[in-house]
Design an enzyme around this catalytic site. Structure first.
Site, mmCIF file in Angstrom:
data_model
loop_
_atom_site.group_PDB
_atom_site.id
_atom_site.type_symbol
_atom_site.label_atom_id
_atom_site.label_comp_id
_atom_site.label_asym_id
_atom_site.label_seq_id
_atom_site.Cartn_x
_atom_site.Cartn_y
_atom_site.Cartn_z
ATOM 1 N N LYS A 54 0.845 -1.204 0.000
ATOM 2 C CA LYS A 54 0.000 0.000 0.000
ATOM 3 C C LYS A 54 0.875 1.246 0.000
ATOM 4 C CE LYS A 54 -3.942 -2.160 2.287
ATOM 5 N NZ LYS A 54 -4.537 -2.587 3.553
ATOM 6 N N GLN A 98 -4.854 -1.279 9.617
ATOM 7 C CA GLN A 98 -4.847 -2.628 9.054
ATOM 8 C C GLN A 98 -5.489 -3.617 10.031
ATOM 9 O OE1 GLN A 98 -3.859 -3.358 5.905
ATOM 10 N NE2 GLN A 98 -4.351 -5.507 6.175
ATOM 11 N N ASP A 121 -11.318 3.189 4.273
ATOM 12 C CA ASP A 121 -11.761 1.792 4.257
ATOM 13 C C ASP A 121 -13.284 1.689 4.201
ATOM 14 O OD1 ASP A 121 -9.944 -0.335 4.221
ATOM 15 O OD2 ASP A 121 -9.334 0.022 6.299
HETATM 16 N N1 GUN Z 1 -7.509 -6.614 6.308
HETATM 17 C C1 GUN Z 1 -7.919 -7.358 5.250
HETATM 18 N N2 GUN Z 1 -8.530 -6.573 4.334
HETATM 19 C C2 GUN Z 1 -8.495 -5.315 4.828
HETATM 20 C C3 GUN Z 1 -8.966 -4.064 4.323
HETATM 21 O O1 GUN Z 1 -9.558 -3.950 3.247
HETATM 22 N N3 GUN Z 1 -8.736 -3.001 5.132
HETATM 23 C C4 GUN Z 1 -8.102 -3.106 6.327
HETATM 24 N N4 GUN Z 1 -7.948 -1.997 7.051
HETATM 25 N N5 GUN Z 1 -7.668 -4.248 6.818
HETATM 26 C C5 GUN Z 1 -7.856 -5.342 6.067
#
Ligand code: GUN
Length: 296
Positions: A54, A98, A121
């Site tokens: 990311k 995350q 998100d």
């Molecule tokens: N863990 C797995 N997928 C995601 C996501 O799309 N966003 C976040 N913040 N954590 C994750």
């Protein structure tokens, strides 16, 4: 094999290029650089890979990337303090924590502490409510990526039968809301669903997001259906580690009209949509017109 392969990698590269072009214009015309903060608590190996990726793609799109790696013992108070700092930071337009978080932290409390306008998100309860009522919101990245691939392949989704397998807050539930918003007839299936193969067999669109390797097989699929595989599962294949989806690709591709591969399908779309959401959050924060060519 009869199915068309939906190339998420290529579509995601195009989306990232469109985001980068907007970012360059924002900088040139307004002196604004979108900023994304990613918070990782602990040392989960898969999360570390995602967070690194990311950060790299954020910088490649011309945005500011701020990574906060915290120890697995971080207290709830310290994490909430960091989120409050990021909420108040005018150079940060998107905040992503995350998931999963270590067990001693309250995930709901942490997510709902994020400023909803910076919640790229789309997990904050306000954004969940806005999406559910068809109002302008931040839309969760993975389901948004799936929707883009479906629209690209099928055009209008109105009236199609869609089956979502999995009811998570991250994928299944928002995916169902998005499909409903596009006028599909939506069924959400889960571990207690009776006769799952029969339900899946009615679907024009199947979205599999259960986290069970190769669970959906070709004999479940209606001929010609579009299959979106959200799963990313690492399996041992004769002593070799390999990534597979929730769909048994080989048998499903014999029957489906189109299918996303794993890897190279939905996965790359998630990060591309995260960048798109960060750009959207930045334009909204600055009362500028939102980019209109990001989604099909
Ligand atoms: N863990 C797995 N997928 C995601 C996501 O799309 N966003 C976040 N913040 N954590 C994750």
């Amino acid at each position: 094999m009869s199915a068309e392969i939906i190339d998420g990698k290529e579509f995601a590269a195009g989306l990232r290029a469109r985001v980068a072009a907007h970012v360059a214009r924002l900088k040139a015309d307004h002196g604004i650089t979108p900023g994304l903060a990613v918070v990782l608590v602990g040392e989960d190996p898969a999360s570390q890979v995602y967070v690194r990726s990311k950060g790299k793609m954020t910088v490649e799109a011309g945005m500011k990337s701020a990574e906060h790696r915290l120890s697995p013992e971080t207290s709830q108070e310290d994490l909430l303090n960091l989120i409050n700092e990021l909420n108040a930071d005018p150079t940060i337009h998107g905040i992503l924590v995350q998931l999963p978080l270590p067990a001693h932290l309250d995930e709901d409390l942490v997510i709902n502490a994020i400023d909803p306008a910076k919640d790229v998100d789309g997990f904050h309860i306000l954004n969940v409510g806005l999406l559910g009522t068809g109002q302008k919101s931040m839309v969760p990245c993975t389901p948004l990526g799936c929707l883009m691939l479906l629209r690209e392949r099928l055009g209008s989704l109105a009236g199609l039968d869609a089956v979502v397998i999995g009811r998570s807050n991250i994928v299944g539930k928002p995916m169902a809301q998005l499909l409903l918003g596009d006028s599909c007839t939506v069924t959400i299936c889960h571990s207690k669903t009776k006769d799952l193969p029969q339900v899946v067999g009615r679907a024009d669109i199947v979205v599999a997001a259960v986290g069970r390797p190769q669970m959906v097989t070709g004999d479940w699929i209606k001929p010609g259906a579009t299959v979106i595989d959200v799963g990313i599962n690492r399996i041992d294949d004769n002593g070799k580690s390999r990534l597979v989806g929730d769909v048994d690709f080989a048998s499903a591709a014999e029957v489906a009209g189109a299918i996303t591969p794993v890897p190279g399908g939905v996965g790359p779309m998630t990060i591309a949509c995260l960048l798109a959401n960060t750009l959207t959050a930045c334009t909204r924060a600055n009362n500028l017109p939102e980019p209109d060519n990001l989604t099909p």
